[in-house]
Design an enzyme around this catalytic site. Sequence first.
Site, PDB file in Angstrom:
ATOM      1  N   GLU A  33     -10.312 -49.704  62.695  1.00 18.32           N
ATOM      2  CA  GLU A  33     -10.474 -48.123  62.424  1.00 18.32           C
ATOM      3  C   GLU A  33     -10.795 -48.136  60.897  1.00 18.32           C
ATOM      4  O   GLU A  33     -10.370 -48.799  60.077  1.00 18.32           O
ATOM      5  CB  GLU A  33      -9.055 -47.452  62.426  1.00 18.32           C
ATOM      6  CG  GLU A  33      -9.083 -45.892  62.234  1.00 18.32           C
ATOM      7  CD  GLU A  33      -7.709 -45.218  62.245  1.00 18.32           C
ATOM      8  OE1 GLU A  33      -6.825 -46.196  62.078  1.00 18.32           O
ATOM      9  OE2 GLU A  33      -7.682 -44.182  62.398  1.00 18.32           O
ATOM     10  N   ARG A 257      -0.196 -61.080  65.794  1.00 17.99           N
ATOM     11  CA  ARG A 257      -0.954 -61.023  64.655  1.00 17.99           C
ATOM     12  C   ARG A 257      -0.270 -61.929  63.508  1.00 17.99           C
ATOM     13  O   ARG A 257       0.895 -62.355  63.712  1.00 17.99           O
ATOM     14  CB  ARG A 257      -0.611 -59.421  64.039  1.00 17.99           C
ATOM     15  CG  ARG A 257       0.603 -59.557  63.203  1.00 17.99           C
ATOM     16  CD  ARG A 257       0.607 -58.293  62.272  1.00 17.99           C
ATOM     17  NE  ARG A 257      -0.181 -57.379  63.070  1.00 17.99           N
ATOM     18  CZ  ARG A 257       0.033 -55.955  62.928  1.00 17.99           C
ATOM     19  NH1 ARG A 257       0.776 -55.420  62.539  1.00 17.99           N
ATOM     20  NH2 ARG A 257      -0.926 -55.064  63.813  1.00 17.99           N
ATOM     21  N   LYS A 267      -1.489 -51.324  56.497  1.00 20.42           N
ATOM     22  CA  LYS A 267      -2.416 -50.422  55.737  1.00 20.42           C
ATOM     23  C   LYS A 267      -1.906 -49.521  54.825  1.00 20.42           C
ATOM     24  O   LYS A 267      -2.332 -49.196  53.702  1.00 20.42           O
ATOM     25  CB  LYS A 267      -3.436 -49.776  56.922  1.00 20.42           C
ATOM     26  CG  LYS A 267      -4.402 -50.663  57.290  1.00 20.42           C
ATOM     27  CD  LYS A 267      -5.448 -49.722  58.103  1.00 20.42           C
ATOM     28  CE  LYS A 267      -6.311 -50.723  58.774  1.00 20.42           C
ATOM     29  NZ  LYS A 267      -7.007 -49.933  60.169  1.00 20.42           N
TER      30      LYS A 267
END
Length: 560
Positions: A33, A257, A267
């Site tokens: 994104e 992850r 983020k």
Amino acid sequence: MSEEKSLNFIEEIVENDLKAGKYDQIVTRFPPEPNGFLHIGHASSICLNFGLTQKFNGYTNLRFDDTNPVTEETIYVDSIKKDIAWLGFQWKNELYASDYFDLLYSYAVKLIEKGLAYVDELGSEEMAKLKGTHTEPGKDSPFRNRSVAENLDLFERMKNGEFPDGSRTLRAKIDMTHVNMLMRDPILYRIKHAKHHRTGNKWCVYPMYDFAHGQSDAIEHVTHSVCTLEFIPHRELYNWLIAQLEIYPSHQYEFARRNVNYTVTSKRKLLQLVNEKFVSGWDDPRMPTISGLRRRGFTPSSIRNFCERIGIAKRENLIEYSLLEFFIREDLNRTSWRRMAVLDPIKMIITNYPEGQKEMLPGENNPEVEGHDGERQIPFSRELWIERDDFMEEPPKKFFRLGPGLMSRLKSAYIVRCDDFVKDANGNVTEIHCTYFPDSKSGEDTSGLKVKGTMHWVSVPHAKTAEVRLYDRLFTSEEPDREEGDFKDYINPESLVVVKNAFIESDLANASKQLEENPDRRYQFIRKGYFCLDADSTPENLVFNRTVTLKDTWAKESQK
RNA sequence: UGCCCGAUAGUAUAAAGGUAGUACAACGGUUUUUGGUACCGUCUGUCUAGGUUCGAAUCCUGGUCGGGCAACCA
């Protein structure tokens, strides 16, 4: 010789699919994104997705998941492309979920026509209330049973901008009592009168992740859609939507992850560090972003090797930062030019070296490679700068450098013996007096002297100065995320130490030119670590970043 | 109280029912004009209790522990 590297579980799935003849070639995608910079965790996903199609037959698309116009910006698109390319991967197509907005809209219409979606008028709070909990089933919305015609009309009017943000949503009609919360009539479209970085003001309705990602995969005929563990519950919806829409059956696979200790990668937190000026920007050399690592001096191959080594699995993990350090040292040891720089200087005077005399001594660029990658000339004279901690007034037994009466070699030069030292009024040592042995010259040593220590040095009259930025880990906690209180309370106050006037050997004055000649030019400041020229450098003020220190077994020994 | 995912040395990851291996870290040594590099060696592991089997890290059952799941984020 037939040393077969074992496959990770996703590679195994791909190999089995290929063996079974399920696909002629595989297609993967990397779907960021564009609302932040890529970080070390993304690198793992990039290596996986691109690695899969390199190892097996296929290709990888770069697809920006840009369905939320309020957080997404073009600058992020640019940085992401730059970072992936820098890591050494090429995407087949540069795509955007927003490219599919028209198609996606028609998919939504199709769902309405099949009686599988409806326009809801519940506010978010009421909707949450009716959604139920993990243990209680949800309840149907009062708007759930509108006619197809009414839904079609309402959805069209949503698209036309007739309703304000938040007033209506398009929801899938699945099952409000489903055990999987995501299957309880998930929102497909929401109204946002917002300007999109690519489609501008064309749309007032935007699809949610669940109504964009799987569909985009299908449109692109992605065979293996790889994502992280938190999307596991979404898979059921992913498959449901593909089945109802009767589109290409992409499959989703999930892996854990990768987390690295002493860093944060959310983020939101990275953005906070940038916005609140804890770091100089997304590319601050302390940031775990790809751009930060790049500026710090990491090489693409060191990051790729790291990702390859840490592997892919489904369990929780916290990888040690020292592994990253290992791979960058391994790389830089083979490629960097050796140079000398004194960061914390103290003056050494060689009392038996004639005043005003100077000689040029050759020094190999890199002893690790054949031919030493050439050599440079190092000026030597009576007065030298040496590292303050290379001298001890009262050295312990295993100290190999200088102290009263101790001998040591000056790298690429002569062996010296410390005879005396001078202190100022405060008791600080200001000068060290040595004698040198003329027949101990590097390369033609006939002195027969044996010394254990070798030191770096810079000739006083020939020294240039530079700013040296010593970076260390950004956090003092292995998992700042998990500590009590704010993660920012655990920022390492010594994560950046600036040495304004380090003395560097004269050849380093050419660093800018050397970087032009070879953009991969890195240096090992002998005994100090690996450094690279920073973009902040000007002709008057060279700036070097420390990528990583050398391993230092003396530091451990001296702690004992 | 539900559902889902997971559990192999300090860390990460292999072993597709048949010798528990690799890398990093740690520790010790050899070499060395970088206390670097290289090389050699050492240490430490299958969450637990049963079951299936000639044989289980692997298959089955129960438990324990960890993580996730109720954004008009992705």
